[in-house]
Enzyme design. Structure first.
Site, short mmCIF file in Angstrom:
data_model
loop_
_atom_site.label_atom_id
_atom_site.label_comp_id
_atom_site.label_asym_id
_atom_site.label_seq_id
_atom_site.Cartn_x
_atom_site.Cartn_y
_atom_site.Cartn_z
CD GLU A 168 18.59 40.46 -9.21
OE1 GLU A 168 19.78 40.59 -8.88
OE2 GLU A 168 17.79 39.70 -8.63
CG ASP B 130 16.01 26.00 0.42
OD1 ASP B 130 16.33 24.89 -0.04
OD2 ASP B 130 15.89 27.02 -0.29
#
Length: 327
Positions: free
Chosen positions: A239, A264
């Site tokens: 990240e 989804d």
């Protein structure tokens, strides 16, 4: 409708009579109509008496017998008197209303009498079964044969799709048909969805897997936050925090197949208000990718540009056109 109930409805201070009138309307609509017409006539007479009393109030000024209490009891007397007058011979207004409205009573003729064909309860309906067609056994046998034939046809299960991909071409050829079926329902470019999935998974060579190499079929790197009620896998991911890449442990959603991952992904965008502007650009894949980054889909500052570069690669576009021509 019983006379006692009608008498209750004609007493000014007895509200139970109105409830009895409401319940009785289900049993005898004509009698209910007549009583409601009389009630309406009594309201008309009550308003007329009020106007008469108001005109005479000017003569009551300075009268020591005139007070708020006497006016209160006088109004009660007028209300009861109007009900009594309407319940007797009346002024003819109730009869006129019955003649006019009686034509519209369901199941009644113009005179208000119930029709012979009118049904008021389940017992009034014919509950006999129609005769069985002589061709029924033949049709049942035909349906059974079709069902047996479908069950014997081997179905292509989603689990037959590879968990890892050998090359970008293999990745596109496998997932582009799935993306195109989702695109038909959503309008999102199938090339863009495949390009984003390629970025997230390294062309399918770095699929998210759980302990024991458990496949997640997660193509879009969607994390399993508190809103997710399905399966999840935990991995170490990179990240960007204030532009600096950092390794973190995170839970990601797991799906039974790739189609579920595509669906989804669309549901994830549609359920988040911050992606409203992104979905509004579904017909502009380049803009879609840029707005996806601006909305904070990923922490990588170059996320949108990377999707566009993958989407515009010659190999991906060529395979896309080849796939469309094959259809």
């Amino acid at each position: 409708m019983q006379d006692y109930q009608l008498q209750q409805a004609r007493v000014y201070t007895d509200f139970s009579g109105l409830n009895a009138l409401k319940n009785g309307a289900r049993e005898d609509e004509q009698a209910a109509l007549e009583e409601v017409a009389r009630q309406f006539e009594s309201i008309f007479l009550s308003e007329m008496l009020k106007s008469m009393r108001k005109a005479g109030d000017v003569f009551a000024e300075g009268n020591y017998l005139n007070s708020s209490q006497s006016e209160f009891y006088r109004d009660m007397f007028d209300s009861q008197m109007s009900l009594t007058m309407a319940g007797g011979q009346g002024t003819g207004l109730a009869e006129a209303l019955v003649r006019q409205l009686g034509k519209d009573i369901p199941g009644a003729n113009k005179e208000g009498a119930p029709l012979a064909s009118h049904k008021t309860a389940l017992a009034d309906y014919d509950r006999s079964l129609p005769p069985i067609s002589p061709r029924l056994p033949e049709r049942i046998e035909a349906v059974s044969e079709v069902t047996a034939a479908e069950s014997s046809t081997p179905a292509v299960e989603a689990s037959a799709l590879p968990e890892q991909f050998e090359s970008p071409e293999h990745f596109v050829r496998t997932l582009l048909p799935v993306a195109e079926s989702i695109s038909a329902d959503t309008g999102i470019s199938p090339q863009l969805m495949v390009a984003q999935a390629a970025l997230e998974t390294g062309w399918g060579r770095h699929m998210i897997q759980g302990d024991g190499s458990q496949p997640s079929y997660n193509l879009f790197g969607i994390k399993a936050d508190s809103r997710w009620q399905g399966d999840a896998v935990t991995i170490t991911t990179t990240e960007f925090r204030e532009g600096v890449p950092m390794k973190e442990r995170a839970d990601f959603r797991a799906y039974p197949d790739y189609e579920s991952s595509f669906r989804d992904y669309v549901a994830f965008l549609e359920s988040n208000p911050r992606y409203r502007d992104v979905l509004a650009s579904a017909d502009q894949p380049d803009v879609f990718a840029r707005k996806l980054q601006e909305a904070g889909y990923a922490t990588d500052p170059q996320y949108g540009d990377k999707i566009n570069r993958i989407m515009n690669r010659d190999s991906l576009m060529t395979l896309s056109m080849d796939n469309g021509a094959g259809e």
